[in-house]
Design an enzyme around this catalytic site. Structure first.
Site, PDB file in Angstrom:
ATOM      1  N   CYS A 194      -1.115  67.453 -80.741  1.00 28.19           N
ATOM      2  CA  CYS A 194      -0.263  66.113 -80.485  1.00 28.19           C
ATOM      3  C   CYS A 194      -0.957  64.936 -80.835  1.00 28.19           C
ATOM      4  CB  CYS A 194       0.068  66.005 -79.069  1.00 28.19           C
ATOM      5  SG  CYS A 194      -1.229  66.088 -77.920  1.00 28.19           S
TER       6      CYS A 194
ATOM      7  N   GLN B 164       7.585  64.299 -78.176  1.00 27.24           N
ATOM      8  CA  GLN B 164       6.464  65.204 -78.745  1.00 27.24           C
ATOM      9  C   GLN B 164       6.951  66.600 -79.180  1.00 27.24           C
ATOM     10  OE1 GLN B 164       3.059  64.282 -79.626  1.00 27.24           O
ATOM     11  NE2 GLN B 164       3.248  66.030 -80.647  1.00 27.24           N
TER      12      GLN B 164
ATOM     13  N   ASP C  12      -4.664  70.458 -76.945  1.00 22.65           N
ATOM     14  CA  ASP C  12      -4.549  69.104 -76.827  1.00 22.65           C
ATOM     15  C   ASP C  12      -5.934  68.972 -75.948  1.00 22.65           C
ATOM     16  OD1 ASP C  12      -3.666  66.532 -75.956  1.00 22.65           O
ATOM     17  OD2 ASP C  12      -2.242  67.249 -74.343  1.00 22.65           O
TER      18      ASP C  12
ATOM     19  N   ARG D 249       7.016  62.374 -85.556  1.00 21.38           N
ATOM     20  CA  ARG D 249       7.411  61.642 -84.444  1.00 21.38           C
ATOM     21  C   ARG D 249       8.350  60.381 -84.696  1.00 21.38           C
ATOM     22  NH1 ARG D 249       4.055  61.264 -80.321  1.00 21.38           N
ATOM     23  NH2 ARG D 249       5.934  60.668 -79.066  1.00 21.38           N
TER      24      ARG D 249
ATOM     25  N   ARG E 106       6.651  54.865 -71.108  1.00 18.71           N
ATOM     26  CA  ARG E 106       5.309  55.759 -70.906  1.00 18.71           C
ATOM     27  C   ARG E 106       4.576  55.209 -69.899  1.00 18.71           C
ATOM     28  NH1 ARG E 106       0.668  57.744 -75.120  1.00 18.71           N
ATOM     29  NH2 ARG E 106       2.460  58.863 -76.030  1.00 18.71           N
TER      30      ARG E 106
ATOM     31  N   HIS F 220       6.535  65.253 -72.174  1.00 18.25           N
ATOM     32  CA  HIS F 220       6.433  64.640 -73.415  1.00 18.25           C
ATOM     33  C   HIS F 220       7.320  65.204 -74.348  1.00 18.25           C
ATOM     34  CE1 HIS F 220       4.829  61.975 -75.874  1.00 18.25           C
ATOM     35  NE2 HIS F 220       3.610  62.531 -76.349  1.00 18.25           N
TER      36      HIS F 220
HETATM   37  N1  NVA Z   1      -2.090  65.114 -72.611  1.00 13.88           N
HETATM   38  C1  NVA Z   1      -2.325  64.068 -73.201  1.00 13.88           C
HETATM   39  C2  NVA Z   1      -1.391  63.730 -74.359  1.00 13.88           C
HETATM   40  C3  NVA Z   1      -1.750  62.418 -75.306  1.00 13.88           C
HETATM   41  C4  NVA Z   1      -0.433  62.559 -76.096  1.00 13.88           C
HETATM   42  C5  NVA Z   1      -2.288  62.898 -72.376  1.00 13.88           C
HETATM   43  O1  NVA Z   1      -1.579  62.825 -71.543  1.00 13.88           O
HETATM   44  O2  NVA Z   1      -3.265  62.063 -72.414  1.00 13.88           O
HETATM   45  N1   CP Z   2       0.762  62.410 -79.414  1.00 14.97           N
HETATM   46  C1   CP Z   2       1.032  60.986 -78.785  1.00 14.97           C
HETATM   47  O1   CP Z   2       1.813  60.823 -77.914  1.00 14.97           O
HETATM   48  O2   CP Z   2       0.210  60.045 -79.140  1.00 14.97           O
HETATM   49  P1   CP Z   2       0.169  58.578 -78.856  1.00 14.97           P
HETATM   50  O3   CP Z   2      -0.828  58.944 -77.302  1.00 14.97           O
HETATM   51  O4   CP Z   2      -0.762  57.845 -79.845  1.00 14.97           O
HETATM   52  O5   CP Z   2       1.401  57.966 -78.671  1.00 14.97           O
END
Ligand code: NVA
Ligand code: CP
Length: 320
Positions: free
Chosen positions: A274, A138, A231, A307, A108, A135
């Site tokens: 998400c 997700q 989101d 997930r 990540r 992602h």
């Molecule tokens: N768009 C958000 C998703 C978090 C799971 C981010 O990248 O922070």
């Molecule tokens: N939805 C998601 O990816 O959550 P986290 O950022 O908590 O992993």
């Protein structure tokens, strides 16, 4: 059709055929049932999994960790200050070292090129646990959630309201095009998805019967929606970027609230997110109101649980 995903990385759903996605969804369902029944086939016994996190996470980190535990693997969390990668050591060097010790790597972080580099150099399956661009794990959980609640995903209309060029929307767009769904983005023009993704979508849609719509008016966009998704308006790593305040202002008309849910004209429209979410009571308006977030149409915690099952399926399918 026999599906064999052993040795494959999972960097984006663009790399997976509709049959392969179908296979992963079926396997996820199986794993969900098995866990409910207290059955753990231990298909990852004696495997070691590296979990690299350059950004924080609750769901993704916990899903990978618990999936490893359930299936008998060892997981090792490698936070951004724990390893040399990107500071003293290049991506290819880190990848080759990890590939000699681990059976699979979750990444990540920020740049999609890093997760691609890890996959290229490590020699083991690499799974994208979120980048600025995508992602995919997700989106797989979201497909499962839609299917569980509404039946077959083909032809279903999913409307994403908000930042239409972020990682989650890009992943959903990809998933919907592959699975023959109707994906509509409601966003201000400045937050429309990258044109190259639209070009890719038109090609895939010709084969799968999917529909992609991009719309400025959120009320027009949600008409007949089977699910509405939103989101955060500011993603991880964007907090200090110039123009963020203006972006948030431009997104205020795109809040998912009772009025927008009612504009679908359907009672069963799901609310999806998400997570993590800013759900507010109207004092500090953000992407979703408290009443929608807590309503019976909201399936956000099903999504979060899914997930785990989908990530378990991806690991087992690509490692065994
Ligand atoms: N768009 C958000 C998703 C978090 C799971 C981010 O990248 O922070
Ligand atoms: N939805 C998601 O990816 O959550 P986290 O950022 O908590 O992993």
């Amino acid at each position: 059709m026999a599906i064999n995903l052993k040795g494959r990385s999972f960097l984006t759903l663009k790399d997976y055929s509709p049959f392969e996605i179908r296979y992963l969804l079926d396997l996820s369902r199986d794993y969900k049932q098995l866990k409910r029944a207290g059955v753990f086939p231990q298909r990852l016994k004696n495997k070691s999994i590296a979990l690299i996190f350059e950004k924080p996470s609750t769901r993704t980190r916990c899903a990978f960790t618990v999936a490893c535990y359930d299936e008998g693997a060892h997981s090792e969390y490698l936070g951004k200050n724990d390893i040399q990668m990107g500071k003293k050591e290049s991506i290819p060097d880190t990848a080759r070292v990890l590939g000699r010790m681990f059976d699979g790597i979750q990444f990540r972080g920020f740049d999609q090129k890093v997760v691609e580099g890890l996959a290229k150099w490590s020699g083991v399956p690499v799974w994208n646990g979120l980048t600025d661009e995508d992602h995919p794990t997700q989106a797989l959980a979201d497909l499962l959630t839609i299917e569980e609640n509404l039946g077959a995903v083909k032809g279903k209309k999913l409307v994403y309201v908000g930042d239409g060029r972020n990682n989650v929307s890009n992943a959903l767009l990809t998933a919907c095009m592959k699975m023959g769904m109707h994906y509509t983005i409601a966003a201000p023009e400045s937050l429309f998805p990258d044109r190259s993704l639209g070009d890719w979508a038109s090609k895939v849609a010709r084969e799968t019967g999917a529909i992609l719509e991009i719309e400025k008016d959120p009320f027009k966009a949600v008409k007949n929606a089977d699910a509405i998704y939103t989101d955060v308006w500011v993603s991880m790593g964007e907090e200090d970027k110039p123009g963020i305040r203006e972006r948030v202002e431009s997104l205020r008309p795109y809040q998912v609230n009772g009025k927008l849910m009612a504009a679908t004209g359907k009672n069963h429209t799901l609310f999806l997110h998400c997570l993590p979410a800013h759900h507010t009571d109207g004092v500090h308006d953000m992407e979703v109101t408290e009443d929608v977030f807590e309503s019976s149409n909201s399936k956000v915690f099903d999504e979060a649980e899914n997930r785990l099952h989908t990530i378990k399926a991806v690991m087992v399918a690509t490692l065994t």
